[in-house]
Enzyme design. Structure first.
Site, mmCIF file in Angstrom:
data_model
loop_
_atom_site.group_PDB
_atom_site.id
_atom_site.type_symbol
_atom_site.label_atom_id
_atom_site.label_comp_id
_atom_site.label_asym_id
_atom_site.label_seq_id
_atom_site.Cartn_x
_atom_site.Cartn_y
_atom_site.Cartn_z
ATOM 1 N N GLU A 68 0.804 -1.209 -0.308
ATOM 2 C CA GLU A 68 0.377 -0.273 -0.017
ATOM 3 C C GLU A 68 -0.085 1.822 -0.318
ATOM 4 O O GLU A 68 0.565 2.308 -0.671
ATOM 5 C CB GLU A 68 -1.128 -0.330 1.061
ATOM 6 C CG GLU A 68 -1.971 -0.664 1.166
ATOM 7 C CD GLU A 68 -2.972 -0.959 2.576
ATOM 8 O OE1 GLU A 68 -2.611 0.124 2.904
ATOM 9 O OE2 GLU A 68 -3.441 -1.526 3.084
ATOM 10 N N ASP A 69 2.012 1.165 0.522
ATOM 11 C CA ASP A 69 2.483 2.772 1.351
ATOM 12 C C ASP A 69 3.693 2.965 0.761
ATOM 13 O O ASP A 69 4.736 3.851 0.341
ATOM 14 C CB ASP A 69 3.042 2.996 2.556
ATOM 15 C CG ASP A 69 1.562 2.549 3.287
ATOM 16 O OD1 ASP A 69 0.539 2.706 2.833
ATOM 17 O OD2 ASP A 69 1.535 2.982 4.976
#
Length: 165
Positions: A59-60
């Site tokens: 996600e990051d």
């Protein structure tokens, strides 16, 4: 610490390099380390600890599940896949996105649910005290998640639920 866990910690540390926690300003890697430490307090496998370290890299950090699979194996990649949100801004507002992510989490194996509980426990510590306004939103989302995380570790489920009281 087993080799798989060490490798995952090194990889996650490099992937999150330069990132800071939203509320505390501390290095972001402290969060995955805390999640792994919480998972380590209950019945776990090396793959679960590795996935705890890696849970936010897709996600990051722009890491792909294919890369996780190649470096850490199918089991770790599967856990990370279930720990990664599947929604995008294309899916609508926050409520719509969280509903889609909740359906995804409901299908997760118990090992991923245990890691997700540890993630919720650690996130709640900062959100509830440092952002009381957002805490009201997050608490509702967390309660919805708790309803589908019953297959996770019961001790962690109780700890996560107690944070909502």
């Amino acid at each position: 610490m087993k080799d798989l866990e060490k490798h995952a910690l090194r990889f996650a540390t490099k992937a999150h390099e330069g990132q800071l926690r939203k509320y505390t300003g501390e290095p972001y890697i402290n969060h995955p380390i805390a999640v792994a430490a919480i998972v380590a307090t209950v019945d776990h496998t090396p793959e679960m600890i590795a996935a705890a370290y890696l849970h936010d890299t897709v996600e990051d950090c722009g890491i792909t599940l294919a890369e996780i699979n190649e470096r850490f194996g199918r089991k770790v990649a599967t856990l990370v896949a279930y720990l990664s949100d599947i929604s995008t801004p294309y899916h609508g507002n926050r409520v719509a996105r969280k509903a889609l992510d909740l359906q995804h989490t409901a299908l997760a194996p118990s090992e991923a649910k245990t890691i997700k509980l540890a993630d919720l426990i650690d996130n709640t510590k900062t959100i509830s005290t440092l952002d009381p306004g957002f805490w009201q939103v997050y608490k509702v989302e967390k309660k919805n998640l708790l309803a589908v995380l019953k297959d996770g570790d019961p001790v962690l489920w109780e700890q996560a639920a107690a944070q909502c009281e």
